[in-house]
Design a protein around this motif. Structure first.
Motif, PDB file in Angstrom:
ATOM      1  N   THR A 112      -6.711   1.787   9.003  1.00 13.69           N
ATOM      2  CA  THR A 112      -5.804   0.754   9.502  1.00 13.69           C
ATOM      3  C   THR A 112      -6.235   0.284  10.887  1.00 13.69           C
ATOM      4  O   THR A 112      -6.208  -0.905  11.185  1.00 13.69           O
ATOM      5  CB  THR A 112      -4.381   1.352   9.605  1.00 13.69           C
ATOM      6  N   HIS A 150      -2.666  -8.082  -0.461  1.00 14.98           N
ATOM      7  CA  HIS A 150      -2.087  -8.742   0.726  1.00 14.98           C
ATOM      8  C   HIS A 150      -2.768  -8.306   2.032  1.00 14.98           C
ATOM      9  O   HIS A 150      -2.263  -8.621   3.103  1.00 14.98           O
ATOM     10  CB  HIS A 150      -0.553  -8.641   0.757  1.00 14.98           C
ATOM     11  N   LYS A 151      -3.901  -7.621   1.929  1.00 15.11           N
ATOM     12  CA  LYS A 151      -4.690  -7.335   3.141  1.00 15.11           C
ATOM     13  C   LYS A 151      -6.016  -8.095   3.003  1.00 15.11           C
ATOM     14  O   LYS A 151      -6.026  -9.310   3.111  1.00 15.11           O
ATOM     15  CB  LYS A 151      -4.870  -5.823   3.315  1.00 15.11           C
ATOM     16  N   ASP A 200      -7.510   5.719  -0.544  1.00 10.86           N
ATOM     17  CA  ASP A 200      -6.597   4.763   0.073  1.00 10.86           C
ATOM     18  C   ASP A 200      -7.471   3.621   0.587  1.00 10.86           C
ATOM     19  O   ASP A 200      -7.941   3.631   1.725  1.00 10.86           O
ATOM     20  CB  ASP A 200      -5.801   5.421   1.206  1.00 10.86           C
ATOM     21  N   GLY A 251       0.800  -1.220   0.000  1.00  9.48           N
ATOM     22  CA  GLY A 251       0.000   0.000   0.000  1.00  9.48           C
ATOM     23  C   GLY A 251       0.830   1.267   0.000  1.00  9.48           C
ATOM     24  O   GLY A 251       0.435   2.278  -0.589  1.00  9.48           O
ATOM     25  N   THR A 252       1.987   1.235   0.646  1.00 11.63           N
ATOM     26  CA  THR A 252       2.806   2.440   0.716  1.00 11.63           C
ATOM     27  C   THR A 252       3.259   2.851  -0.681  1.00 11.63           C
ATOM     28  O   THR A 252       3.120   4.011  -1.081  1.00 11.63           O
ATOM     29  CB  THR A 252       4.034   2.197   1.620  1.00 11.63           C
TER      30      THR A 252
HETATM   31  C1  LIG Z   1      -5.073   2.351   4.957  1.00 16.17           C
HETATM   32  C2  LIG Z   1      -3.665   1.883   4.701  1.00 16.17           C
HETATM   33  N1  LIG Z   1      -2.941   2.485   3.751  1.00 16.17           N
HETATM   34  C3  LIG Z   1      -1.679   2.112   3.480  1.00 16.17           C
HETATM   35  C4  LIG Z   1      -1.083   1.084   4.168  1.00 16.17           C
HETATM   36  C5  LIG Z   1       0.340   0.702   3.839  1.00 16.17           C
HETATM   37  O1  LIG Z   1       0.375  -0.584   3.306  1.00 16.17           O
HETATM   38  P1  LIG Z   1       1.727  -1.459   3.245  1.00 16.17           P
HETATM   39  O2  LIG Z   1       2.059  -1.799   4.665  1.00 16.17           O
HETATM   40  O3  LIG Z   1       1.329  -2.634   2.415  1.00 16.17           O
HETATM   41  O4  LIG Z   1       2.774  -0.638   2.605  1.00 16.17           O
HETATM   42  C6  LIG Z   1      -1.794   0.426   5.175  1.00 16.17           C
HETATM   43  C7  LIG Z   1      -1.160  -0.660   5.965  1.00 16.17           C
HETATM   44  O5  LIG Z   1      -1.675  -1.152   6.918  1.00 16.17           O
HETATM   45  C8  LIG Z   1      -3.123   0.840   5.444  1.00 16.17           C
HETATM   46  O6  LIG Z   1      -3.858   0.239   6.393  1.00 16.17           O
END
Ligand SMILES: Cc1ncc(COP(=O)(O)O)c(C=O)c1O
Length: 516
Positions: free
Chosen positions: A204, A290-291, A234, A28-29
Protein backbone atom coordinates in the motif's frame (compact mmCIF):
# COMPACT_ATOMS: atom_id res chain seq x y z
CA UNK A 1 -20.19 -10.33 -16.08
CA UNK A 2 -18.95 -10.71 -12.53
CA UNK A 3 -17.89 -14.30 -13.08
CA UNK A 4 -16.52 -13.53 -16.53
CA UNK A 5 -14.19 -10.74 -15.33
CA UNK A 6 -13.03 -12.89 -12.44
CA UNK A 7 -12.19 -15.68 -14.89
CA UNK A 8 -10.23 -13.16 -16.98
CA UNK A 9 -8.22 -12.10 -13.93
CA UNK A 10 -7.57 -15.76 -13.02
CA UNK A 11 -6.37 -16.44 -16.58
CA UNK A 12 -3.97 -13.47 -16.34
CA UNK A 13 -2.63 -14.87 -13.05
CA UNK A 14 -2.29 -18.37 -14.54
CA UNK A 15 -4.79 -20.37 -12.48
CA UNK A 16 -6.08 -23.42 -14.40
CA UNK A 17 -9.18 -22.32 -16.35
CA UNK A 18 -11.14 -25.47 -15.57
CA UNK A 19 -10.54 -25.28 -11.81
CA UNK A 20 -10.46 -21.59 -10.85
CA UNK A 21 -13.34 -19.67 -9.36
CA UNK A 22 -13.62 -16.04 -8.38
CA UNK A 23 -15.93 -13.07 -8.20
CA UNK A 24 -16.07 -9.37 -7.43
CA UNK A 25 -16.27 -7.96 -3.91
CA UNK A 26 -16.64 -4.41 -2.65
CA UNK A 27 -12.86 -4.07 -2.30
CA UNK A 28 -9.60 -5.56 -1.17
CA UNK A 29 -10.62 -5.95 2.45
CA UNK A 30 -13.62 -8.16 1.68
CA UNK A 31 -11.66 -10.08 -0.98
CA UNK A 32 -8.86 -10.76 1.53
CA UNK A 33 -11.47 -11.71 4.11
CA UNK A 34 -13.03 -14.33 1.84
CA UNK A 35 -9.64 -15.77 0.94
CA UNK A 36 -8.65 -16.23 4.59
CA UNK A 37 -12.10 -17.51 5.48
CA UNK A 38 -11.74 -20.22 2.82
CA UNK A 39 -8.10 -20.92 3.78
CA UNK A 40 -9.11 -21.39 7.40
CA UNK A 41 -11.96 -23.76 6.49
CA UNK A 42 -9.70 -25.80 4.18
CA UNK A 43 -7.04 -25.97 6.92
CA UNK A 44 -9.48 -27.56 9.38
CA UNK A 45 -11.20 -29.75 6.77
CA UNK A 46 -9.02 -32.85 7.42
CA UNK A 47 -9.94 -32.63 11.12
CA UNK A 48 -13.64 -32.64 10.19
CA UNK A 49 -12.94 -35.48 7.75
CA UNK A 50 -11.28 -37.45 10.57
CA UNK A 51 -14.42 -37.13 12.72
CA UNK A 52 -16.75 -37.91 9.80
CA UNK A 53 -14.63 -40.92 8.80
CA UNK A 54 -14.99 -42.36 12.31
CA UNK A 55 -18.76 -42.04 12.08
CA UNK A 56 -18.98 -43.48 8.58
CA UNK A 57 -16.30 -46.16 8.80
CA UNK A 58 -13.99 -44.49 6.27
CA UNK A 59 -10.81 -44.35 8.38
CA UNK A 60 -8.79 -46.30 5.81
CA UNK A 61 -9.01 -43.59 3.17
CA UNK A 62 -5.53 -42.38 2.29
CA UNK A 63 -4.36 -38.81 2.74
CA UNK A 64 -1.37 -37.27 0.93
CA UNK A 65 1.08 -35.67 3.35
CA UNK A 66 3.25 -32.65 2.47
CA UNK A 67 6.42 -34.75 2.31
CA UNK A 68 4.83 -36.93 -0.41
CA UNK A 69 3.93 -39.98 1.73
CA UNK A 70 0.36 -41.26 2.00
CA UNK A 71 -1.21 -42.43 5.26
CA UNK A 72 -4.61 -43.69 6.39
CA UNK A 73 -6.84 -40.85 7.62
CA UNK A 74 -7.70 -42.67 10.84
CA UNK A 75 -4.01 -43.04 11.74
CA UNK A 76 -3.16 -39.31 11.64
CA UNK A 77 -2.46 -37.24 14.73
CA UNK A 78 -3.72 -33.68 15.08
CA UNK A 79 -0.47 -32.08 13.84
CA UNK A 80 -0.56 -34.15 10.63
CA UNK A 81 -4.26 -33.40 10.09
CA UNK A 82 -3.52 -29.68 10.34
CA UNK A 83 -0.65 -30.00 7.89
CA UNK A 84 -2.35 -31.48 4.86
CA UNK A 85 -1.77 -29.28 1.80
CA UNK A 86 -4.88 -27.42 0.57
CA UNK A 87 -5.28 -29.47 -2.61
CA UNK A 88 -4.78 -32.77 -0.76
CA UNK A 89 -7.39 -31.68 1.82
CA UNK A 90 -9.94 -31.05 -0.94
CA UNK A 91 -8.99 -34.34 -2.66
CA UNK A 92 -9.65 -36.12 0.62
CA UNK A 93 -13.32 -35.13 0.57
CA UNK A 94 -13.59 -36.27 -3.05
CA UNK A 95 -12.07 -39.61 -2.03
CA UNK A 96 -14.64 -39.94 0.76
CA UNK A 97 -17.38 -39.22 -1.77
CA UNK A 98 -15.95 -41.79 -4.17
CA UNK A 99 -15.90 -44.37 -1.38
CA UNK A 100 -19.65 -44.54 -1.80
CA UNK A 101 -22.51 -43.79 0.48
CA UNK A 102 -24.97 -41.02 0.37
CA UNK A 103 -23.63 -37.52 -0.35
CA UNK A 104 -26.02 -35.86 2.03
CA UNK A 105 -24.94 -38.12 4.90
CA UNK A 106 -21.29 -37.37 4.17
CA UNK A 107 -21.85 -33.60 4.05
CA UNK A 108 -23.88 -33.70 7.26
CA UNK A 109 -21.11 -35.70 9.00
CA UNK A 110 -18.43 -33.27 7.78
CA UNK A 111 -20.55 -30.29 8.78
CA UNK A 112 -21.10 -31.72 12.27
CA UNK A 113 -17.33 -31.72 12.84
CA UNK A 114 -16.58 -28.40 11.16
CA UNK A 115 -15.26 -25.29 12.82
CA UNK A 116 -17.72 -23.27 10.75
CA UNK A 117 -20.63 -24.98 12.48
CA UNK A 118 -19.21 -25.55 15.98
CA UNK A 119 -17.42 -22.26 16.59
CA UNK A 120 -13.97 -22.01 18.19
CA UNK A 121 -14.96 -22.72 21.79
CA UNK A 122 -16.82 -25.97 21.19
CA UNK A 123 -14.31 -26.96 18.51
CA UNK A 124 -11.34 -26.55 20.86
CA UNK A 125 -13.16 -28.55 23.55
CA UNK A 126 -13.76 -31.42 21.12
CA UNK A 127 -10.17 -31.40 19.82
CA UNK A 128 -8.84 -31.77 23.34
CA UNK A 129 -11.33 -34.57 24.06
CA UNK A 130 -10.51 -36.43 20.82
CA UNK A 131 -6.75 -35.94 20.52
CA UNK A 132 -5.71 -35.04 24.04
CA UNK A 133 -3.02 -32.99 22.33
CA UNK A 134 -4.15 -29.38 22.22
CA UNK A 135 -1.86 -27.54 19.82
CA UNK A 136 -1.14 -23.83 20.06
CA UNK A 137 -3.48 -21.60 18.05
CA UNK A 138 -2.99 -21.50 14.26
CA UNK A 139 -1.21 -18.42 12.91
CA UNK A 140 -1.35 -16.26 9.78
CA UNK A 141 1.98 -15.08 8.36
CA UNK A 142 2.11 -11.65 6.73
CA UNK A 143 5.01 -9.39 5.79
CA UNK A 144 5.45 -6.62 8.34
CA UNK A 145 4.34 -4.18 5.62
CA UNK A 146 0.98 -5.89 5.10
CA UNK A 147 -2.19 -3.81 4.83
CA UNK A 148 -4.04 -3.14 8.07
CA UNK A 149 -7.07 -5.06 6.78
CA UNK A 150 -5.35 -8.30 7.89
CA UNK A 151 -5.71 -7.29 11.50
CA UNK A 152 -9.41 -6.57 11.01
CA UNK A 153 -9.89 -9.90 9.25
CA UNK A 154 -8.20 -11.87 12.04
CA UNK A 155 -10.48 -10.12 14.51
CA UNK A 156 -13.58 -10.86 12.46
CA UNK A 157 -12.77 -14.54 11.81
CA UNK A 158 -12.06 -15.14 15.48
CA UNK A 159 -8.45 -16.10 14.66
CA UNK A 160 -7.28 -13.23 16.87
CA UNK A 161 -4.81 -10.57 15.81
CA UNK A 162 -2.33 -12.01 18.30
CA UNK A 163 -2.00 -14.93 15.86
CA UNK A 164 -0.91 -12.56 13.08
CA UNK A 165 2.83 -13.16 12.75
CA UNK A 166 4.72 -10.34 11.05
CA UNK A 167 7.65 -11.55 8.96
CA UNK A 168 10.35 -8.85 8.63
CA UNK A 169 10.89 -7.13 5.28
CA UNK A 170 14.20 -6.33 3.58
CA UNK A 171 15.40 -2.87 2.54
CA UNK A 172 13.25 -3.02 -0.59
CA UNK A 173 10.26 -3.52 1.77
CA UNK A 174 9.70 -7.06 0.47
CA UNK A 175 9.08 -10.07 2.73
CA UNK A 176 12.52 -11.44 3.60
CA UNK A 177 12.62 -15.13 2.49
CA UNK A 178 15.41 -15.88 5.00
CA UNK A 179 13.26 -14.46 7.80
CA UNK A 180 10.33 -16.57 6.59
CA UNK A 181 12.49 -19.73 6.72
CA UNK A 182 13.50 -18.84 10.29
CA UNK A 183 9.88 -18.20 11.25
CA UNK A 184 8.87 -21.58 9.80
CA UNK A 185 11.65 -23.33 11.78
CA UNK A 186 10.38 -21.75 14.97
CA UNK A 187 6.75 -22.67 14.25
CA UNK A 188 7.67 -26.29 13.49
CA UNK A 189 9.50 -26.47 16.81
CA UNK A 190 6.53 -24.98 18.65
CA UNK A 191 4.15 -27.29 16.70
CA UNK A 192 2.14 -24.25 15.74
CA UNK A 193 -0.05 -24.74 12.63
CA UNK A 194 0.00 -22.08 9.89
CA UNK A 195 -3.42 -21.27 8.47
CA UNK A 196 -2.03 -19.14 5.65
CA UNK A 197 0.93 -17.13 4.49
CA UNK A 198 0.18 -13.86 2.70
CA UNK A 199 2.51 -12.39 0.09
CA UNK A 200 1.94 -8.82 -1.03
CA UNK A 201 2.13 -7.81 -4.68
CA UNK A 202 2.36 -4.04 -4.39
CA UNK A 203 2.45 -2.76 -0.83
CA UNK A 204 0.00 0.00 0.00
CA UNK A 205 2.72 2.43 0.96
CA UNK A 206 5.60 1.72 -1.45
CA UNK A 207 4.19 -0.57 -4.19
CA UNK A 208 6.85 -3.14 -3.22
CA UNK A 209 6.39 -6.59 -4.78
CA UNK A 210 7.27 -9.56 -2.55
CA UNK A 211 9.52 -12.11 -4.26
CA UNK A 212 6.69 -14.61 -4.65
CA UNK A 213 9.05 -16.94 -6.56
CA UNK A 214 11.35 -17.13 -3.52
CA UNK A 215 8.47 -17.45 -1.06
CA UNK A 216 7.13 -20.40 -3.09
CA UNK A 217 10.54 -22.02 -2.52
CA UNK A 218 10.20 -21.36 1.22
CA UNK A 219 6.82 -23.10 1.14
CA UNK A 220 8.41 -26.11 -0.56
CA UNK A 221 11.10 -26.28 2.14
CA UNK A 222 8.42 -25.98 4.84
CA UNK A 223 6.50 -28.89 3.27
CA UNK A 224 9.64 -31.05 3.49
CA UNK A 225 9.55 -30.35 7.21
CA UNK A 226 5.90 -31.38 7.40
CA UNK A 227 4.44 -27.85 7.59
CA UNK A 228 1.75 -27.05 4.99
CA UNK A 229 -0.16 -23.81 4.46
CA UNK A 230 -2.38 -21.91 2.06
CA UNK A 231 -0.50 -19.23 0.11
CA UNK A 232 -2.52 -16.09 -0.60
CA UNK A 233 -1.40 -13.15 -2.75
CA UNK A 234 -2.67 -9.80 -1.57
CA UNK A 235 -2.31 -8.22 -5.00
CA UNK A 236 -5.04 -5.67 -4.26
CA UNK A 237 -2.70 -2.93 -5.42
CA UNK A 238 -0.37 -4.54 -7.94
CA UNK A 239 -2.33 -7.48 -9.39
CA UNK A 240 -3.05 -5.81 -12.72
CA UNK A 241 0.72 -5.49 -13.29
CA UNK A 242 0.76 -9.24 -14.03
CA UNK A 243 -0.66 -8.22 -17.43
CA UNK A 244 2.87 -7.19 -18.51
CA UNK A 245 3.83 -10.89 -18.51
CA UNK A 246 1.14 -11.84 -21.09
CA UNK A 247 1.11 -11.41 -24.87
CA UNK A 248 -2.04 -10.82 -26.95
CA UNK A 249 -2.70 -14.58 -27.06
CA UNK A 250 -2.43 -14.88 -23.28
CA UNK A 251 0.93 -16.70 -23.46
CA UNK A 252 3.74 -15.77 -21.09
CA UNK A 253 6.27 -13.31 -22.56
CA UNK A 254 9.95 -13.69 -21.80
CA UNK A 255 11.56 -11.19 -19.45
CA UNK A 256 13.34 -9.54 -22.39
CA UNK A 257 10.02 -9.10 -24.20
CA UNK A 258 8.38 -7.66 -21.09
CA UNK A 259 11.05 -4.99 -20.56
CA UNK A 260 9.75 -1.46 -21.08
CA UNK A 261 11.75 1.36 -22.52
CA UNK A 262 12.36 3.18 -19.25
CA UNK A 263 15.96 4.24 -20.02
CA UNK A 264 18.16 4.91 -18.17
CA UNK A 265 16.29 2.64 -15.72
CA UNK A 266 15.29 -0.97 -16.26
CA UNK A 267 11.60 -1.67 -15.67
CA UNK A 268 10.51 -4.09 -14.41
CA UNK A 269 13.50 -5.49 -12.59
CA UNK A 270 13.98 -9.19 -13.25
CA UNK A 271 13.08 -10.14 -9.66
CA UNK A 272 9.77 -8.29 -9.95
CA UNK A 273 9.03 -10.00 -13.26
CA UNK A 274 9.77 -13.43 -11.76
CA UNK A 275 7.57 -12.61 -8.78
CA UNK A 276 4.65 -11.59 -11.04
CA UNK A 277 4.94 -14.89 -12.96
CA UNK A 278 5.18 -16.96 -9.77
CA UNK A 279 1.85 -15.64 -8.50
CA UNK A 280 0.30 -18.52 -10.44
CA UNK A 281 1.62 -20.84 -7.71
CA UNK A 282 -0.58 -19.26 -5.02
CA UNK A 283 -3.87 -20.75 -3.80
CA UNK A 284 -5.85 -17.52 -3.89
CA UNK A 285 -5.45 -13.89 -4.85
CA UNK A 286 -7.00 -10.48 -4.26
CA UNK A 287 -6.84 -8.03 -7.19
CA UNK A 288 -8.65 -4.72 -7.03
CA UNK A 289 -10.04 -3.25 -10.23
CA UNK A 290 -10.64 -0.04 -8.23
CA UNK A 291 -6.88 0.39 -7.72
CA UNK A 292 -4.47 -0.28 -10.63
CA UNK A 293 -7.48 -1.39 -12.70
CA UNK A 294 -8.44 2.32 -12.96
CA UNK A 295 -12.13 1.44 -12.36
CA UNK A 296 -14.38 3.43 -9.97
CA UNK A 297 -15.30 2.10 -6.52
CA UNK A 298 -16.56 -0.42 -5.44
CA UNK A 299 -14.65 -3.18 -7.24
CA UNK A 300 -12.33 -5.70 -5.64
CA UNK A 301 -11.86 -9.28 -6.79
CA UNK A 302 -10.96 -12.58 -5.20
CA UNK A 303 -9.96 -15.71 -7.11
CA UNK A 304 -9.26 -19.23 -5.95
CA UNK A 305 -6.98 -21.66 -7.75
CA UNK A 306 -9.29 -24.54 -6.78
CA UNK A 307 -13.02 -23.86 -6.93
CA UNK A 308 -13.74 -26.62 -4.41
CA UNK A 309 -12.61 -24.21 -1.65
CA UNK A 310 -15.78 -22.18 -2.16
CA UNK A 311 -17.94 -25.16 -1.12
CA UNK A 312 -16.62 -24.73 2.39
CA UNK A 313 -18.16 -21.26 2.54
CA UNK A 314 -21.55 -22.24 1.14
CA UNK A 315 -24.73 -21.27 2.94
CA UNK A 316 -28.15 -21.50 1.30
CA UNK A 317 -30.85 -18.89 1.58
CA UNK A 318 -34.23 -20.49 0.94
CA UNK A 319 -35.74 -17.25 -0.39
CA UNK A 320 -33.06 -16.92 -3.10
CA UNK A 321 -31.31 -19.01 -5.74
CA UNK A 322 -34.31 -20.20 -7.67
CA UNK A 323 -32.33 -20.36 -10.86
CA UNK A 324 -31.33 -23.94 -10.55
CA UNK A 325 -27.75 -24.95 -11.14
CA UNK A 326 -26.65 -21.98 -13.27
CA UNK A 327 -23.40 -20.41 -12.14
CA UNK A 328 -25.10 -17.07 -11.77
CA UNK A 329 -27.98 -18.38 -9.68
CA UNK A 330 -25.57 -19.96 -7.23
CA UNK A 331 -23.13 -17.11 -6.61
CA UNK A 332 -24.73 -15.82 -3.41
CA UNK A 333 -24.16 -19.17 -1.67
CA UNK A 334 -20.41 -18.73 -1.79
CA UNK A 335 -19.76 -15.08 -1.06
CA UNK A 336 -19.80 -12.94 2.03
CA UNK A 337 -21.80 -10.01 0.74
CA UNK A 338 -25.48 -10.13 -0.12
CA UNK A 339 -27.02 -7.45 -2.32
CA UNK A 340 -24.49 -5.44 -4.28
CA UNK A 341 -24.29 -3.19 -7.33
CA UNK A 342 -24.17 -4.71 -10.81
CA UNK A 343 -22.61 -1.47 -12.03
CA UNK A 344 -19.24 -2.54 -10.62
CA UNK A 345 -19.24 -5.73 -12.71
CA UNK A 346 -20.30 -3.79 -15.80
CA UNK A 347 -17.53 -1.23 -15.26
CA UNK A 348 -14.84 -3.89 -14.91
CA UNK A 349 -16.21 -5.87 -17.85
CA UNK A 350 -16.14 -2.75 -20.04
CA UNK A 351 -12.62 -1.81 -18.94
CA UNK A 352 -11.31 -5.30 -19.70
CA UNK A 353 -12.88 -5.06 -23.18
CA UNK A 354 -11.15 -1.77 -23.89
CA UNK A 355 -7.88 -2.63 -22.19
CA UNK A 356 -7.13 -6.35 -22.40
CA UNK A 357 -5.27 -7.96 -19.51
CA UNK A 358 -2.04 -8.26 -21.45
CA UNK A 359 0.94 -6.22 -22.59
CA UNK A 360 -1.10 -4.30 -25.18
CA UNK A 361 -3.73 -3.13 -22.70
CA UNK A 362 -3.28 -2.84 -18.95
CA UNK A 363 0.35 -3.88 -19.32
CA UNK A 364 1.09 -0.79 -21.39
CA UNK A 365 -0.83 1.51 -19.05
CA UNK A 366 0.94 0.22 -15.95
CA UNK A 367 4.32 0.17 -17.63
CA UNK A 368 3.92 3.83 -18.60
CA UNK A 369 2.71 4.87 -15.14
CA UNK A 370 5.66 3.01 -13.58
CA UNK A 371 8.09 4.70 -15.99
CA UNK A 372 6.65 8.01 -14.82
CA UNK A 373 7.22 6.99 -11.19
CA UNK A 374 10.84 6.09 -11.98
CA UNK A 375 11.42 9.40 -13.75
CA UNK A 376 9.93 11.26 -10.78
CA UNK A 377 12.08 9.26 -8.37
CA UNK A 378 15.21 10.05 -10.36
CA UNK A 379 14.39 13.76 -10.55
CA UNK A 380 13.73 14.04 -6.82
CA UNK A 381 16.82 12.03 -5.94
CA UNK A 382 19.10 14.12 -8.09
CA UNK A 383 17.54 17.52 -7.43
CA UNK A 384 19.31 20.40 -5.76
CA UNK A 385 17.29 21.00 -2.61
CA UNK A 386 19.55 23.62 -1.01
CA UNK A 387 19.45 23.26 2.77
CA UNK A 388 16.59 20.77 2.56
CA UNK A 389 17.25 17.05 2.53
CA UNK A 390 15.11 14.65 0.54
CA UNK A 391 15.61 11.05 1.65
CA UNK A 392 13.98 8.85 -0.96
CA UNK A 393 12.84 5.30 -0.36
CA UNK A 394 14.47 2.87 -2.83
CA UNK A 395 13.20 3.09 -6.40
CA UNK A 396 9.69 1.63 -6.47
CA UNK A 397 8.79 -1.78 -7.89
CA UNK A 398 5.59 -0.29 -9.38
CA UNK A 399 4.29 3.26 -9.31
CA UNK A 400 4.52 4.80 -5.83
CA UNK A 401 7.33 7.20 -4.87
CA UNK A 402 7.91 8.02 -1.20
CA UNK A 403 10.37 10.37 0.46
CA UNK A 404 11.12 11.89 3.85
CA UNK A 405 12.21 15.52 4.20
CA UNK A 406 14.66 17.21 6.50
CA UNK A 407 16.74 20.38 6.80
CA UNK A 408 20.34 21.02 7.78
CA UNK A 409 19.10 23.02 10.79
CA UNK A 410 17.01 20.13 12.21
CA UNK A 411 18.29 18.48 15.36
CA UNK A 412 15.63 15.78 15.80
CA UNK A 413 13.67 13.39 13.55
CA UNK A 414 10.47 14.86 15.03
CA UNK A 415 11.24 18.11 13.20
CA UNK A 416 11.45 16.17 9.90
CA UNK A 417 8.15 14.45 10.63
CA UNK A 418 6.50 17.77 11.35
CA UNK A 419 7.74 19.19 8.04
CA UNK A 420 6.32 16.18 6.15
CA UNK A 421 2.99 16.77 7.89
CA UNK A 422 3.10 20.39 6.75
CA UNK A 423 3.94 19.43 3.14
CA UNK A 424 1.03 17.03 3.17
CA UNK A 425 -1.35 19.64 4.55
CA UNK A 426 -0.26 22.13 1.88
CA UNK A 427 -0.45 19.65 -1.01
CA UNK A 428 -3.71 17.87 -0.25
CA UNK A 429 -7.34 18.88 -0.18
CA UNK A 430 -8.30 20.39 3.16
CA UNK A 431 -9.49 23.57 4.76
CA UNK A 432 -8.11 26.45 2.74
CA UNK A 433 -7.06 24.11 -0.11
CA UNK A 434 -9.98 23.31 -2.39
CA UNK A 435 -9.05 20.84 -5.13
CA UNK A 436 -9.09 23.34 -8.02
CA UNK A 437 -6.32 25.37 -6.37
CA UNK A 438 -3.92 22.44 -6.23
CA UNK A 439 -1.72 21.42 -9.14
CA UNK A 440 -0.41 18.30 -7.42
CA UNK A 441 -1.78 16.08 -4.68
CA UNK A 442 0.29 13.97 -2.34
CA UNK A 443 -0.56 11.65 0.52
CA UNK A 444 1.61 10.77 3.48
CA UNK A 445 2.37 7.77 5.60
CA UNK A 446 4.64 6.79 8.47
CA UNK A 447 7.40 4.17 8.44
CA UNK A 448 6.60 3.05 11.97
CA UNK A 449 9.59 1.61 13.78
CA UNK A 450 7.80 -1.51 14.99
CA UNK A 451 6.77 -2.37 11.41
CA UNK A 452 9.84 -1.34 9.44
CA UNK A 453 12.68 -1.57 11.92
CA UNK A 454 16.04 -1.54 10.18
CA UNK A 455 14.39 -1.69 6.74
CA UNK A 456 14.06 2.09 7.08
CA UNK A 457 17.78 2.54 7.89
CA UNK A 458 18.70 4.12 4.53
CA UNK A 459 15.97 6.74 4.82
CA UNK A 460 16.98 7.56 8.36
CA UNK A 461 20.61 7.89 7.33
CA UNK A 462 19.53 10.12 4.44
CA UNK A 463 18.00 12.53 6.95
CA UNK A 464 21.23 12.53 8.96
CA UNK A 465 19.96 10.68 12.06
CA UNK A 466 20.79 7.44 13.82
CA UNK A 467 18.52 4.41 14.15
CA UNK A 468 18.22 5.04 17.89
CA UNK A 469 17.07 8.61 17.36
CA UNK A 470 14.37 7.39 14.94
CA UNK A 471 13.31 4.57 17.20
CA UNK A 472 12.56 7.03 19.97
CA UNK A 473 10.63 9.21 17.49
CA UNK A 474 8.45 6.15 16.69
CA UNK A 475 9.46 6.18 13.02
CA UNK A 476 9.72 8.43 9.98
CA UNK A 477 6.93 10.26 8.20
CA UNK A 478 7.12 10.22 4.40
CA UNK A 479 5.37 12.00 1.56
CA UNK A 480 3.73 9.47 -0.79
CA UNK A 481 3.18 10.16 -4.50
CA UNK A 482 1.04 7.69 -6.42
CA UNK A 483 1.67 8.05 -10.16
CA UNK A 484 -1.44 7.02 -12.10
CA UNK A 485 -0.65 9.21 -15.12
CA UNK A 486 0.72 7.16 -18.04
CA UNK A 487 1.91 10.33 -19.82
CA UNK A 488 4.19 11.66 -17.08
CA UNK A 489 7.49 10.23 -18.31
CA UNK A 490 6.91 11.34 -21.91
CA UNK A 491 6.12 14.94 -20.97
CA UNK A 492 3.06 14.82 -23.25
CA UNK A 493 2.11 17.99 -25.15
CA UNK A 494 5.26 19.69 -23.89
CA UNK A 495 3.97 19.78 -20.31
CA UNK A 496 6.65 18.68 -17.88
CA UNK A 497 4.80 17.68 -14.73
CA UNK A 498 7.91 16.18 -13.20
CA UNK A 499 9.58 19.60 -13.20
CA UNK A 500 6.27 21.16 -12.22
CA UNK A 501 5.99 18.91 -9.19
CA UNK A 502 9.62 19.51 -8.16
CA UNK A 503 9.03 23.27 -8.38
CA UNK A 504 5.80 23.11 -6.37
CA UNK A 505 7.48 20.98 -3.74
CA UNK A 506 10.38 23.41 -3.40
CA UNK A 507 7.98 26.34 -2.98
CA UNK A 508 5.96 24.48 -0.38
CA UNK A 509 9.10 23.46 1.53
CA UNK A 510 10.32 27.05 1.64
CA UNK A 511 7.01 28.57 2.62
CA UNK A 512 6.33 25.96 5.30
CA UNK A 513 9.84 26.36 6.69
CA UNK A 514 9.31 30.12 6.94
CA UNK A 515 6.03 29.57 8.82
CA UNK A 516 7.39 27.25 11.50
C1 LIG B 1 -2.29 -4.29 -0.35
C2 LIG B 1 -3.69 -3.90 0.02
N1 LIG B 1 -4.53 -4.85 0.46
C3 LIG B 1 -5.80 -4.57 0.81
C4 LIG B 1 -6.29 -3.29 0.71
C5 LIG B 1 -7.71 -3.01 1.12
O1 LIG B 1 -8.46 -2.61 0.01
P1 LIG B 1 -9.87 -1.84 0.14
O2 LIG B 1 -9.54 -0.48 0.69
O3 LIG B 1 -10.38 -1.83 -1.26
O4 LIG B 1 -10.73 -2.62 1.06
C6 LIG B 1 -5.45 -2.26 0.26
C7 LIG B 1 -5.94 -0.86 0.19
O5 LIG B 1 -5.23 0.06 -0.06
C8 LIG B 1 -4.12 -2.58 -0.10
O6 LIG B 1 -3.27 -1.64 -0.55
Amino acid sequence: MELEVAAQLAAMVGYPADRQWGHLASGGTVANFEALWAARNVKYLPVAAFGAAQELGLEDIEVRLPDGRAKALGALDLWSLLNVEPEAALDLVDAMRAAGGDDETLLAALGGHSLAKLGYQEYARRLTATFGDPLPAGVVLVPSRAHYSWEKICHALGIGSQQLVHVPVDRQFRMDPGALDETVDRLVEERRPVIACVVVVGTTEESAVDRVDLIVECRRRAAERGLAFHLHADAAWGGYAISITRDGEGARRSYEEALCDAAPEVWPREGVYKALCAVEETDSITIDPHKLGFVPYPAGAVSFRDRRARDLLAVDAPYLFHRGQSAWGAIGRYIFEGSKPGAAAAAVWMSHKVLPLDARGYGRLICDASRGALALHRRLERGDWGDFRLALLPRPDLNIVCFAVGHTSFRTPEECNELVDRVYAAMSVGSGHPAPQLDYFVTKTALRWEQYGEASAAVIAGLGFTLDECRSAGGVHVVRCTVMDPFLADRRAGVDHIEGFARSLREVLESEMARR
